[in-house]
Design a protein around this motif. Structure first.
Motif, PDB file in Angstrom:
ATOM      1  N   ASN A  59      -3.050  -6.088   6.006  1.00  0.00           N
ATOM      2  CA  ASN A  59      -3.840  -5.277   6.676  1.00  0.00           C
ATOM      3  C   ASN A  59      -2.634  -4.355   7.752  1.00  0.00           C
ATOM      4  O   ASN A  59      -1.436  -4.681   7.813  1.00  0.00           O
ATOM      5  CB  ASN A  59      -4.519  -5.746   7.686  1.00  0.00           C
ATOM      6  N   LEU A  60      -2.951  -3.395   8.710  1.00  0.00           N
ATOM      7  CA  LEU A  60      -2.215  -2.573   9.289  1.00  0.00           C
ATOM      8  C   LEU A  60      -1.478  -3.566  10.520  1.00  0.00           C
ATOM      9  O   LEU A  60      -0.212  -3.148  10.733  1.00  0.00           O
ATOM     10  CB  LEU A  60      -2.830  -1.389  10.130  1.00  0.00           C
ATOM     11  N   ILE A  61      -2.234  -4.347  10.863  1.00  0.00           N
ATOM     12  CA  ILE A  61      -1.477  -5.192  12.293  1.00  0.00           C
ATOM     13  C   ILE A  61      -0.531  -5.912  11.707  1.00  0.00           C
ATOM     14  O   ILE A  61       0.664  -6.010  12.193  1.00  0.00           O
ATOM     15  CB  ILE A  61      -2.619  -5.918  13.108  1.00  0.00           C
ATOM     16  N   ASP A  62      -0.635  -6.692  10.634  1.00  0.00           N
ATOM     17  CA  ASP A  62       0.343  -7.731  10.081  1.00  0.00           C
ATOM     18  C   ASP A  62       1.370  -6.905   9.461  1.00  0.00           C
ATOM     19  O   ASP A  62       2.621  -7.256   9.554  1.00  0.00           O
ATOM     20  CB  ASP A  62      -0.510  -8.533   8.772  1.00  0.00           C
ATOM     21  N   ALA A  63       1.281  -5.974   8.690  1.00  0.00           N
ATOM     22  CA  ALA A  63       2.440  -5.116   8.113  1.00  0.00           C
ATOM     23  C   ALA A  63       3.347  -4.384   9.303  1.00  0.00           C
ATOM     24  O   ALA A  63       4.456  -4.430   9.313  1.00  0.00           O
ATOM     25  CB  ALA A  63       1.788  -3.801   7.487  1.00  0.00           C
ATOM     26  N   SER A  64       2.618  -3.845  10.408  1.00  0.00           N
ATOM     27  CA  SER A  64       3.287  -3.555  11.415  1.00  0.00           C
ATOM     28  C   SER A  64       4.088  -4.598  12.244  1.00  0.00           C
ATOM     29  O   SER A  64       5.275  -4.639  12.528  1.00  0.00           O
ATOM     30  CB  SER A  64       2.427  -2.864  12.710  1.00  0.00           C
ATOM     31  N   SER A  65       3.533  -5.777  12.282  1.00  0.00           N
ATOM     32  CA  SER A  65       4.122  -6.998  12.679  1.00  0.00           C
ATOM     33  C   SER A  65       5.480  -7.479  11.982  1.00  0.00           C
ATOM     34  O   SER A  65       6.636  -7.725  12.509  1.00  0.00           O
ATOM     35  CB  SER A  65       3.288  -8.245  12.901  1.00  0.00           C
ATOM     36  N   SER A  66       5.453  -7.220  10.812  1.00  0.00           N
ATOM     37  CA  SER A  66       6.384  -7.856   9.801  1.00  0.00           C
ATOM     38  C   SER A  66       7.849  -6.833  10.133  1.00  0.00           C
ATOM     39  O   SER A  66       8.807  -7.269  10.250  1.00  0.00           O
ATOM     40  CB  SER A  66       6.132  -7.965   8.598  1.00  0.00           C
TER      41      SER A  66
END
Length: 218
Positions: A59-66
């Motif tokens: 998802n967008l949140i986890d992709a951004s976090s990584s």
């Protein structure tokens, strides 16, 4: 590029178990062009997030976090080297510089452990449409657990290895140009030039980095 893309793969795999290295490598490589042509490489990081989200089940949140953690690791190591270099160039004392750098790291750890980011109203309430900053912060926090300790340590080791390779590269460039600099001064040049290139007023650091190096050489 290979070892840095592998670091990002290790981080992303914590969010998406079963992820293949090939997908992260090609996304990381394709983002380098956009990172070079934009100030501070901002578009390169956004490209990684969008490509990663669209081509995997993350998802967008986890992709951004990584991507944020991946970028932060580089910044953290370079910033620590820069702090050490500042003290060494000012006082010309190796042990005093190491001591001051360790004190700085200790203070940063205390600030992080104070949970400032989770209690602060700005970080809790700030949002762009439905994209809350607090979700990013909690997404980052959830992978820093004892269960993922080995992966996080591996990422730190890879980051240090990447900086060593970068240092060797600059060292041999100086040798080719017959610049008689000490290893510690070259270490300072490398860290300062990377940090100042993060200021978004030039493309790929050209301009502000050149001015800084002329100042240091003088």
């Amino acid at each position: 590029i290979l070892i840095k893309s592998y670091r990002w793969y290790l981080l992303a795999k914590l969010y998406l178990p079963g992820l293949k290295f090939g997908s992260t490598f090609f996304v990381y490589s394709s983002s380098l062009f956009f990172g070079v042509i934009t100030p501070a490489g901002i578009l390169g990081e956004l490209t990684k997030v969008l490509h990663f989200k669209n081509n995997t089940k993350i998802n967008l949140i986890d992709a951004s976090s990584s991507v944020i953690i991946d970028r932060f690791l580089d910044f953290l190591i370079i910033f620590i080297i820069a702090i050490f270099s500042c003290f060494y160039m000012r006082y010309n004392s190796l042990f005093f510089s190491i001591f001051c750098t360790l004190i700085f790291i200790f203070i940063c750890i205390i600030i992080i452990n104070s949970k400032f980011f989770f209690k602060n109203k700005f970080f809790r309430d700030f949002k762009i449409k439905n994209f809350r900053l607090s979700k990013i912060i909690y997404s980052i926090k959830k992978i820093f657990t004892n269960q993922n300790f080995l992966e996080i340590i591996t990422c730190f080791i890879i980051t240090v290895l990447g900086q060593i390779i970068s240092f060797i590269q600059v060292l041999y460039i100086c040798k080719v140009l017959n610049l008689d600099f000490s290893s510690l001064f070259i270490l300072a040049i490398n860290s300062f030039s990377v940090l100042i290139s993060l200021i978004p007023i030039s493309v790929a650091g050209i301009g502000n980095r050149d001015a800084l190096l002329m100042l240091l050489f003088s």
